[in-house]
Motif scaffolding. Structure first.
Motif, PDB file in Angstrom:
ATOM      1  N   ARG A  24       0.722  -1.300   0.008  1.00 24.78           N
ATOM      2  CA  ARG A  24       0.009  -0.073   0.252  1.00 24.78           C
ATOM      3  C   ARG A  24       0.592   1.461  -0.039  1.00 24.78           C
ATOM      4  O   ARG A  24       0.319   2.334   0.122  1.00 24.78           O
ATOM      5  N   ARG A  25       2.230   1.132  -0.018  1.00 23.44           N
ATOM      6  CA  ARG A  25       2.998   2.480   0.041  1.00 23.44           C
ATOM      7  C   ARG A  25       3.207   2.960  -1.430  1.00 23.44           C
ATOM      8  O   ARG A  25       3.303   4.287  -1.406  1.00 23.44           O
ATOM      9  N   LYS A  26       3.309   2.175  -2.442  1.00 24.54           N
ATOM     10  CA  LYS A  26       3.686   2.535  -3.676  1.00 24.54           C
ATOM     11  C   LYS A  26       3.095   1.644  -4.684  1.00 24.54           C
ATOM     12  O   LYS A  26       3.135   0.400  -4.474  1.00 24.54           O
ATOM     13  N   PRO A  27       3.004   2.026  -6.039  1.00 23.92           N
ATOM     14  CA  PRO A  27       2.918   1.064  -7.049  1.00 23.92           C
ATOM     15  C   PRO A  27       4.120   0.354  -7.343  1.00 23.92           C
ATOM     16  O   PRO A  27       5.340   0.833  -7.047  1.00 23.92           O
ATOM     17  N   MET A  28       3.972  -1.006  -7.883  1.00 23.26           N
ATOM     18  CA  MET A  28       5.171  -1.633  -8.393  1.00 23.26           C
ATOM     19  C   MET A  28       5.901  -0.999  -9.537  1.00 23.26           C
ATOM     20  O   MET A  28       6.971  -1.095  -9.511  1.00 23.26           O
ATOM     21  N   PHE A  29       5.272  -0.566 -10.399  1.00 20.37           N
ATOM     22  CA  PHE A  29       5.833   0.267 -11.569  1.00 20.37           C
ATOM     23  C   PHE A  29       5.066   1.688 -11.606  1.00 20.37           C
ATOM     24  O   PHE A  29       4.007   1.738 -11.354  1.00 20.37           O
TER      25      PHE A  29
END
Length: 704
Positions: free
Chosen positions: A188-193
């Motif tokens: 939930r911290r950031k998108p993978m890409f």
């Protein structure tokens, strides 16, 4: 520019679509089955500057048929990436719809559990919206599913942020479910890409339960398909990553294909990635209307492994076509084998294309060749067929590998395009969606390729899984009007050689084709050429009329008993009909006034000695009697009896007539009966030179 008309009509190109022609690499350690354990850019997401991962024509695929309409299911939505779980169910995710629970709520993304088989599917929506994944990019974006993979009964789903106008994709992540899609987890911290790099993701589909070792993920930069307003660069390259099946959500475990020049290698650094496929073609570059045009061909689709054929198939699409590629490994070399053109809008309920094209492995049939494509048409688009296919929608596709067996045809009048031969009819597009008319035996109907494109080429033809010998095509025109239905100029014959279309040489057409509307409706034109072994043949040319299309009523293909280019009037850049033996000068007089009839004639001239002749290998039927004729003018220096016109089988002379000097063209005739077992004879006309300047002029060879 993606909409509206361009300013110039495209030139006609006699050849295959303009693909780049190198490839990314070959198999490593013999990989053909699942493993057991350049596109330009903008805004900082350009692909690596150098790559050799470009597409060329496939020689593996013999024929492909794709139905022009699908089988709907009781569902609502689009895209539908899917995977076949270990429990035997299909799991699939849709965009903008209710999924398989039609009494439920609309969502931008929903996941369904599906049971049953083609034509008898039922399912339940098990999660939707925020239950499935986040939107990372704020206002103006929503969630779209792009790829799904099952690892046993664990589900992984790629979800991207797609702009509300569908024209850019800045972020994507992988979400996970261990309870058959009911609940999902993600970082939930950031998108993978992010940053538009590798943000349209789908996975290789290896069948029930998924891969045994690595999960393979394919990705596009910028957008999920052609970006109509050029907010970002259009995707023209496909990239590949792999990750151990137990670490799919561990971004640090991902490795990206970084191979080049046939040496696959992998890197954990995204910046090192290189394309496994690049295709820079543009389709429908100019249209008469205002619908989308100048479309790139690389889009969100799927890759499915066909175990019986030991091939991976990538399914892509444009606004009007399905695009297909095959490869022996996940990384290539990828080869283009079909562009299925459904024509420009509007479509109908019996003929339509779609988007988000995939091949769910669950529905592969035991023959290994029959499969089902999933594709959708959005009711908001220009297709004009309402909501009839805005659901999980399947249509049959049959992919037959090519055969390397030599052709076994015998000369005769058999139509090699009869349905019983396994032939598949092909065309640039088809107004009705059905090409059955081409070989139904009737010359009174009409089909056309009116498709709203200002197109530079129109064609009608066939492909076969195996090679055939062909030397004649009988083309019967369809309806003609001021809008089109005819070729501008002379139609030509091309044959398929090593996966590419090449023009045959020494082509003649009878009667003469006028190259305008006076070509007429339901008129048969016979196109002849030297015999060639091929697994495909087509008649191609520049379409005429105010709307750039041609028509057809019937197309027959034969390996006939015939002379090719008997009057030396034929055209074409391929194999010549006449072969020369000897050391004299020889050639064709074109428009010099030396012909017996027409504009041209052949000639041989020398001041030396020895035998020289023009010859042609002619298919014949054993046991049949033929009369061969020619017209020959011999110069005054040729001694009586030094010239010879005849027929031989190998070195055995079957019949011959001698001649000497003449004051003009003289008709010569030889009648022979073909010996048993002989299916080709050599016709010749030549002379034994006396050592003085001597020539012959030859014209109007014929066989009856």
């Amino acid at each position: 520019m993606k909409h509206g008309a361009l300013l110039a009509v495209l030139p006609l190109v006699f050849g295959s679509a303009a693909l780049l022609t190198s490839s990314s690499g070959s198999a490593v350690n013999g990989l053909a089955a699942p493993l057991s354990s350049s596109g330009s850019g903008a805004g900082g997401f350009a692909a690596p500057a150098s790559s050799s991962a470009s597409s060329s024509a496939s020689t593996f695929v013999g024929t492909t048929t794709v139905e022009t309409k699908g089988i709907p299911s009781a569902s609502d939505g689009d895209l539908w990436p899917s995977c076949w779980a270990g429990n035997g169910n299909l799991y699939t995710a849709n965009g903008d719809g209710k999924g398989f629970s039609l009494d439920g709520d609309f969502a931008d993304v929903a996941v369904s559990e599906v049971r049953g088989d083609v034509g008898n599917l039922s399912g339940t929506t098990v999660a939707r919206g925020e239950q499935v994944g986040p939107v990372w990019s704020g206002a103006g974006y929503n969630r779209k599913p792009t790829g799904m993979v099952c690892v046993g009964d664990t589900l992984y789903l790629a979800v991207q942020d797609l702009a509300l106008d569908f024209n850019d994709v800045p972020a994507a992540t992988i979400v996970k479910s261990t309870d058959h899609g009911r609940t999902w987890t993600w970082d939930r911290r950031k998108p993978m890409f992010a940053d538009h790099i590798f943000t349209t993701i789908w996975f290789a589909d290896f069948g029930k339960g998924g891969p045994d070792g690595y999960v393979y993920a394919y990705g596009l930069d910028g957008n999920w398909r052609d970006s109509f307003d050029d907010t970002v660069a259009d995707p023209q390259s496909v990239f590949l990553a792999r990750v151990p099946k137990t670490k799919v959500q561990d971004r640090g475990a991902w490795e990206f294909f970084a191979g080049d020049g046939g040496k696959p290698s992998w890197s954990h650094k995204l910046k090192d990635r290189r394309p496994v496929l690049t295709d820079q073609r543009r389709l429908y570059p100019q249209t008469y209307g205002t619908n989308a045009s100048n479309l790139s061909v690389i889009s969100q689709g799927g890759v499915t492994y066909l175990p019986q054929q030991k091939r991976y198939v990538y399914t892509s699409w444009t606004e009007y076509t399905f695009e297909f590629y095959e490869s022996p490994t996940p990384w290539g070399p990828w080869k283009h084998f079909l562009s299925k053109d459904f024509s420009g809008y509007p479509w109908t309920t019996s003929k339509y294309g779609g988007y988000g094209v995939t091949i769910p492995s669950k529905f592969l049939e035991p023959d290994g060749r029959t499969m089902y494509l999933q594709a959708n048409v959005c009711p908001c688009g220009g297709g004009g067929i309402g909501t009839s296919v805005y659901n999980f929608n399947l249509r049959k596709m049959v992919l037959t590998p090519s055969s390397n067996a030599p052709a076994t045809d015998v000369p005769g009048d058999t139509n090699l395009a009869a349905p019983s031969t396994g032939v598949v009819a092909i065309s640039k597009s088809s107004h009705s969606g059905s090409l059955a008319l081409l070989n139904d035996g009737a010359t009174t109907g009409s089909e056309n390729d009116f498709d709203d494109e200002v197109k530079g080429a129109s064609w009608w033809g066939y492909t076969w899984p195996a090679k055939h010998k062909v030397n004649r095509v009988d083309f019967t025109s369809g309806a003609v009007s001021a809008q089109g239905g005819y070729f501008t100029g002379r139609p030509r014959v091309q044959v398929k050689q090593d996966g590419a279309w090449v023009e045959v040489g020494s082509q003649s057409v009878e009667p003469a084709y006028p190259g305008e509307a006076t070509a007429g409706a339901n008129t048969t034109y016979r196109l002849t050429f030297p015999a060639v072994e091929t697994d495909g043949v087509r008649v191609i040319g520049l379409p005429g009329g105010t709307r750039s299309f041609t028509s057809i009523a019937e197309l027959a293909v034969r390996y006939a008993v015939q002379l090719a280019d008997g009057g030396f009037e034929a055209t074409g850049s391929g194999k010549p009909a006449w072969v020369f033996e000897g050391t004299a000068a020889n050639g064709v007089d074109r428009g010099l006034g030396f012909a017996h009839s027409g504009a041209n004639n052949g000639w041989i001239r020398t001041s030396g000695t020895g035998w020289s002749a023009l010859t042609q290998l002619i298919p014949v039927e054993p046991g049949t009697t033929y009369k061969f004729t020619s017209w020959i003018n011999a110069s005054a220096a040729l001694p009586a009896g030094a010239g010879r016109f005849g027929v031989r089988a190998g070195s055995q002379v079957l019949g011959e007539e001698s001649y000497g000097a003449s004051s003009g063209y003289v008709r010569h005739e030889v009648t022979v009966t073909v010996p048993p077992g002989v299916q080709a004879i050599t016709l010749y006309a030549g002379f034994t030179a006396p050592g003085a300047d001597t020539f012959i002029q030859v014209d109007d060879f014929a066989v009856a």
